[in-house]
Scaffold this active site. Structure first.
Site, PDB file in Angstrom:
ATOM      1  N   HIS A 307       0.852  -1.196   0.000  1.00 19.33           N
ATOM      2  CA  HIS A 307       0.000   0.000   0.000  1.00 19.33           C
ATOM      3  C   HIS A 307       0.887   1.245   0.000  1.00 19.33           C
ATOM      4  CE1 HIS A 307      -3.001   2.933   1.196  1.00 19.33           C
ATOM      5  NE2 HIS A 307      -3.885   2.042   0.824  1.00 19.33           N
ATOM      6  N   ASP A 365      -7.898  -4.654  -0.522  1.00 12.88           N
ATOM      7  CA  ASP A 365      -8.492  -5.315  -1.699  1.00 12.88           C
ATOM      8  C   ASP A 365      -8.326  -6.820  -1.676  1.00 12.88           C
ATOM      9  OD1 ASP A 365      -6.927  -2.578  -3.185  1.00 12.88           O
ATOM     10  OD2 ASP A 365      -9.107  -2.796  -2.969  1.00 12.88           O
TER      11      ASP A 365
HETATM   12  C1  MLT Z   1      -8.142   3.566  -0.592  1.00 13.09           C
HETATM   13  O1  MLT Z   1      -8.786   3.100   0.361  1.00 13.09           O
HETATM   14  O2  MLT Z   1      -8.490   4.577  -1.232  1.00 13.09           O
HETATM   15  C2  MLT Z   1      -6.939   2.801  -1.049  1.00 13.09           C
HETATM   16  O3  MLT Z   1      -6.372   2.094   0.024  1.00 13.09           O
HETATM   17  C3  MLT Z   1      -5.901   3.645  -1.758  1.00 13.09           C
HETATM   18  C4  MLT Z   1      -5.228   4.746  -0.967  1.00 13.09           C
HETATM   19  O4  MLT Z   1      -5.616   5.080   0.154  1.00 13.09           O
HETATM   20  O5  MLT Z   1      -4.277   5.328  -1.534  1.00 13.09           O
END
Ligand code: MLT
Length: 429
Positions: A307, A365
């Site tokens: 992430h 995800d």
């Molecule tokens: C999100 O929840 O939007 C994703 O984890 C992506 C992010 O936070 O950059």
């Protein structure tokens, strides 16, 4: 004495104010940098750049903390409901019972969409991805509610636009699925709560009684809560940037839906399940695919790992993993081959130095697709589910940007193109 930073440029000293947030995050305020120095900053992907000050969501990537308006997501996922979390994100406080009843009652009143929307559905080729349809129809709401385009909405009109969007997106999302399947469209039911109504619109048929499964409703509530906001991610930053031009809420959210569609963002949940299904189809040998992922000459990459901001683990993944086990157990799918493959990949990611060194651990995800699949939601609708969950966050962030009267977003650049040159006629080239 307020903290400052000193920048020495071309022999001159520039003092930059330092601002500190309520969680003691700090930033240099470079709002006057170019005027003072002629310099701009460069930060491809904005990894080190704060675009705004926000009171909505706090996340700590090192400690794996995520809180909505100060409330830990672990508590909200366990004790709250998606509509209550939506209210919290948008209005800043947990609602009283009367406030929540009014909020959900208003949403129930507005779940129907204009009948002319059905004609728009018919215009899409059957192969159209649901996210393309969703972003188009959310933007089309400006046609059914023209006053929503005005940048000078009063509080009541702003509120009505917010209620309409929260109420109609599930209907539009479910109709997108039914239309793509060639099934009869289901009208929303005012006797059902938000999640049950969505599942009813998605999976019921006029020819039979649809039984609401409380396990499925509870799992969906939890998934939507965990996706509800995530500070300045790509799609939320898109919503804020588009909205900063005084574009409408519906137009800004439509843009955010398209950003979320990207496989590097919300589209990753679809990529994860397609990866798991490919591994299953190939015989389910996870060690073979782990070796492929580690082979720099092999294009295969593990989806759903790592992430941009979480450095040790994604707190949402921890909660969703437990929910996945519970849902599959409750639905009698505990022997799901996809779950087994996912657990083996996760075990490798948590123990193999290759993945540990690269901080490649399951993110939000990774397990969500397994639950969506168990709930009967088709793969192409996974990112639509992410959008349904993220909608309150987009609305809250857009509303905050507008209420704070933030300026239009207009980043600068460093030009690296040709120096000045004269036009030449085509026969001289
Ligand atoms: C999100 O929840 O939007 C994703 O984890 C992506 C992010 O936070 O950059």
């Amino acid at each position: 004495m307020a903290e400052t930073a000193e920048l020495i440029l071309d022999g001159k000293s520039i003092t930059l104010p330092v601002i500190e947030g309520t969680e003691h995050e700090k930033a240099f305020d470079i709002g006057k940098l170019r005027d003072q120095t002629g310099y701009v900053t460069l930060d491809s992907g904005y990894k080190n750049t704060g675009a705004t000050k926000s009171a909505i969501t706090f996340l700590d990537g090192e400690e794996g903390i995520l809180r909505y308006r100060g409330y830990p997501i672990e508590q909200l996922a366990e004790k709250s409901s998606f509509l209550e979390v939506a209210y919290l994100l948008i209005y800043g406080a947990l609602p009283t019972k009367a406030e929540l009843d009014n909020f959900s009652g208003q949403i129930t009143k507005h779940t129907l969409v204009h009948e002319d929307m059905r004609k728009i559905f018919d215009g899409f080729p059957s192969a159209t991805h649901p996210m393309a349809i969703l972003s188009s129809l959310i933007c089309a709401l400006t046609g059914f509610y023209p006053q929503s385009v005005s940048p000078d909405l009063g509080p009541e009109e702003m509120e009505l636009n917010i209620i309409r969007l929260l109420a109609k997106m599930p209907t539009i999302a479910a109709w997108t699925y039914k239309n793509n399947m060639g099934h009869p469209l289901n009208y929303p039911r005012n006797d059902m709560d938000y999640c049950a109504n969505f599942l009813y619109m998605m999976f019921s048929f006029p020819t039979e009684k649809y039984e609401i499964n409380p396990v499925v409703v509870s799992a969906l509530n939890k998934l939507l809560i965990l996706h509800a906001d995530h500070e300045q991610n790509c799609s939320t930053s898109t919503v804020r940037l588009v909205g900063s031009a005084n574009a409408s809420l519906y137009g800004s959210v439509s843009a955010g839906i398209n950003a979320l569609w990207g496989p590097l963002h919300g589209g990753a949940n679809q990529e994860v399940i397609e990866m798991l299904e490919a591994i299953e189809k190939d015989g389910g040998d996870t060690s073979k695919f782990i070796a492929k992922a580690k082979d720099k000459n092999d294009s295969f990459r593990l989806m759903g790992f790592g992430h941009r901001v979480y450095k040790n683990f994604d707190p949402r993944a921890k909660i969703i993993k437990v929910a996945a086990d519970e849902v599959l157990q409750a639905l009698g799918m505990q022997d799901s081959p996809l779950l087994k493959i996912a657990q083996e990949l996760e075990q490798a990611a948590l123990t193999d130095q290759y993945f540990i060194e690269r901080k490649l651990y399951p993110n939000v995800d990774f397990y969500s697709g397994i639950i969506y699949k168990a709930l009967g939601i088709p793969t192409e609708m996974f990112t639509v589910m992410f959008a349904l969950g993220r909608l309150p966050g987009w609305i809250a962030q857009w509303k905050e940007m507008r209420e704070n009267k933030e300026p239009i977003g207009r980043p600068r650049q460093i030009y690296t193109g040709e120096l000045e040159r004269d036009y030449t006629t085509i026969d001289a080239r």
